[in-house]
Write a protein that holds these residues in place. Structure first.
Motif, PDB file in Angstrom:
ATOM      1  N   THR A  24     -29.108 -29.670 -12.590  1.00  0.00           N
ATOM      2  CA  THR A  24     -29.479 -30.393 -11.369  1.00  0.00           C
ATOM      3  C   THR A  24     -28.953 -31.821 -11.387  1.00  0.00           C
ATOM      4  O   THR A  24     -28.355 -32.299 -10.415  1.00  0.00           O
ATOM      5  CB  THR A  24     -31.010 -30.415 -11.214  1.00  0.00           C
ATOM      6  N   GLN A  25     -29.177 -32.507 -12.503  1.00  0.00           N
ATOM      7  CA  GLN A  25     -28.695 -33.886 -12.629  1.00  0.00           C
ATOM      8  C   GLN A  25     -27.168 -33.935 -12.605  1.00  0.00           C
ATOM      9  O   GLN A  25     -26.570 -34.821 -11.979  1.00  0.00           O
ATOM     10  CB  GLN A  25     -29.224 -34.498 -13.937  1.00  0.00           C
ATOM     11  N   SER A  69     -21.709 -36.958  -6.105  1.00  0.00           N
ATOM     12  CA  SER A  69     -21.429 -38.386  -5.907  1.00  0.00           C
ATOM     13  C   SER A  69     -19.976 -38.712  -6.234  1.00  0.00           C
ATOM     14  O   SER A  69     -19.301 -39.443  -5.498  1.00  0.00           O
ATOM     15  CB  SER A  69     -22.372 -39.220  -6.778  1.00  0.00           C
ATOM     16  N   LYS A 115     -25.805 -33.492  -9.031  1.00  0.00           N
ATOM     17  CA  LYS A 115     -25.918 -34.733  -8.246  1.00  0.00           C
ATOM     18  C   LYS A 115     -24.789 -35.700  -8.609  1.00  0.00           C
ATOM     19  O   LYS A 115     -24.195 -36.340  -7.737  1.00  0.00           O
ATOM     20  CB  LYS A 115     -27.279 -35.385  -8.493  1.00  0.00           C
TER      21      LYS A 115
END
Length: 461
Positions: free
Chosen positions: A361-362, A369, A365
């Protein structure tokens, strides 16, 4: 709000978006602060006290002890008032009013005496005495915490400097004050002034490490990480403790290493950092930085990031590095991801998360970005949980480059033909020296007065 004063204080700091370090750093406070001398010890201790929860009380108590050995009463009162907020029952939280009053009277008396002596020197018009009077007054103001007055006193020495050595000493003192104030524009200005002065070989050997370190700090402050890295990498290993009123040799290793990791590619890191015999002596003081750079160069990105994360709290407590830590770490992580992905056409998010010791999940992200900012040229397949490189048609790229080259060649050939035809027709007139072909005098930059604008021959193509 917590009932514990120290927790209550740092909860307020966190609510105001200030950096708060809850974890214990790896540094030993007394050993760390022993690397410095003078006012920077106080500044660094106060910074640690206001940012680190576990070291707050210890740091401010050491600062109070050092302050009582000097003459900065204002800073002493601020440190005591801070200790009263976080540890009201501590014995040092009660101000020593007798010492404060005695020191205040002593500072005032010395200020009056020095100003009177300087006035007398000006009346007698003795340049050297006036210069030394301003220097003594600047040292006095600096010791008592009046940095703006110290800067003014040092600056007024310039009109009374009779030798290059005097200008060097004045500029170094101003640099010291400006770093303390955070006035890095003046730091750069005075480093440049020193660079334009004639210096003996001994002075050059003494000044070069100080100037490189000062310019590195100025570039770091302005977030010019590549320029900062170059300055720190060029700093001679003879720096030692000669500039520890501003920076230590350990700082050069940390600042230079992190800036290099954030701004240089792998081959440059190898050539200019790892193989730099001069900078290697600094890296020996901070082996974790050397290991991190080595891991990045050998494509062991997770090991590199793991080392940096282990020392993150230490760097957040550094007075010059604290506001750059997040940006530097983000840049290094983004570079690591890009370098990791270069050999692949596609890779699973699970394997990437495992390689970078994080969760999917991290990582997703972070990838979104980076793709949005144009740092990573790829797409995320959310169904199959893949990171896919964008396909490029190499044949179309080669055709496009070939056509561009052909057009440029044709244009150059046409211009040459026009030139040849003009010469054949006798349209070229040779002028005398200092004139153009039309007999017109040249302006600065090689353009002739009244000449045609550049590019007029292109109309014939």
């Amino acid at each position: 709000m917590s009932s514990d004063p120290i927790n209550a204080y740092f909860e307020g700091r966190a609510a105001a978006n200030h950096t708060v370090v809850h974890g214990a750093p790896r540094l030993d406070l007394e050993t760390y602060i022993a690397n410095y001398h003078g006012r920077t010890q106080i500044s660094r201790l106060i910074h640690i006290a206001t940012h680190s929860v576990p070291l707050s009380v210890e740091a401010v108590k050491i600062a109070i002890k050092l302050l009582k050995q000097g003459s900065d009463v204002k800073c002493y009162r601020l440190a005591v008032s801070f200790l009263q907020k976080i540890a009201p029952n501590d014995p040092d939280a009660k101000p020593d009013e007798e010492w404060a009053d005695r020191t205040t009277r002593k500072v005032a008396a010395e200020t009056e005496k020095m100003e009177a002596a300087l006035k007398s020197y000006k009346h007698n018009l003795i340049k050297e005495s006036i210069r030394m009077g301003h220097e003594d007054l600047g040292n006095h103001y600096y010791a008592s915490g009046e940095l703006p007055n110290a800067f003014k006193s040092y600056s007024r020495m310039r009109d009374f400097c009779t030798a290059p050595k005097h200008v060097l000493d004045m500029s170094l003192q101003i640099i010291r004050v400006c770093v303390e104030q955070g006035n890095y524009m003046s730091v750069q200005s005075h480093v440049s002034k020193i660079g334009n002065l004639q210096r003996t070989p001994d002075e050059e050997e003494e000044l070069k490490p100080k100037l490189a370190a000062a310019m590195g700090l100025a570039n770091l402050s302005n977030s010019h990480y590549l320029d900062a890295a170059r300055c720190f990498l060029d700093c001679p290993s003879t720096l030692g403790n000669s500039f520890n009123e501003v920076i230590s040799a350990n700082d050069v290793a940390v600042y230079g290493g992190l800036c290099a990791l954030a701004s240089m590619d792998r081959s440059t890191l190898k050539a200019e950092v790892l193989d730099n015999s001069n900078f290697r002596s600094f890296l020996e003081l901070e082996p974790q930085i050397r290991h991190a750079i080595s891991y990045f160069y050998t494509a062991k990105y997770s090991n590199c990031l793991q080392i940096l994360n282990e020392y993150r709290n230490d760097y957040l407590l550094d007075i010059h590095l604290t506001r750059h830590v997040k940006w530097l770490y983000d840049i290094i992580q983004s570079k690591s991801i890009v370098q990791y992905f270069i050999p692949f056409s596609c890779v699973t998010l699970a394997s990437m998360a495992e390689a970078f010791d994080t969760n999917e999940t991290q990582l997703e992200k972070e990838l979104v970005s980076m793709i949005g900012q144009g740092i990573l040229d790829a797409r995320i397949d959310t169904k199959n949980r893949l990171l896919v490189a964008k396909e490029t048609d190499m044949r179309a790229t080669v055709h496009k480059d070939t056509l561009t080259m052909a057009r440029n060649y044709e244009r150059a050939a046409r211009l040459k033909l026009v030139r040849v035809n003009m010469v054949r027709a006798g349209l070229e007139v040779k002028g005398v020296k200092g004139q153009n072909h039309a007999g017109m005098p040249f302006q600065e930059g090689g353009r002739a007065i009244g000449s045609r604008p550049p590019g007029f021959l292109e109309r014939f193509t």
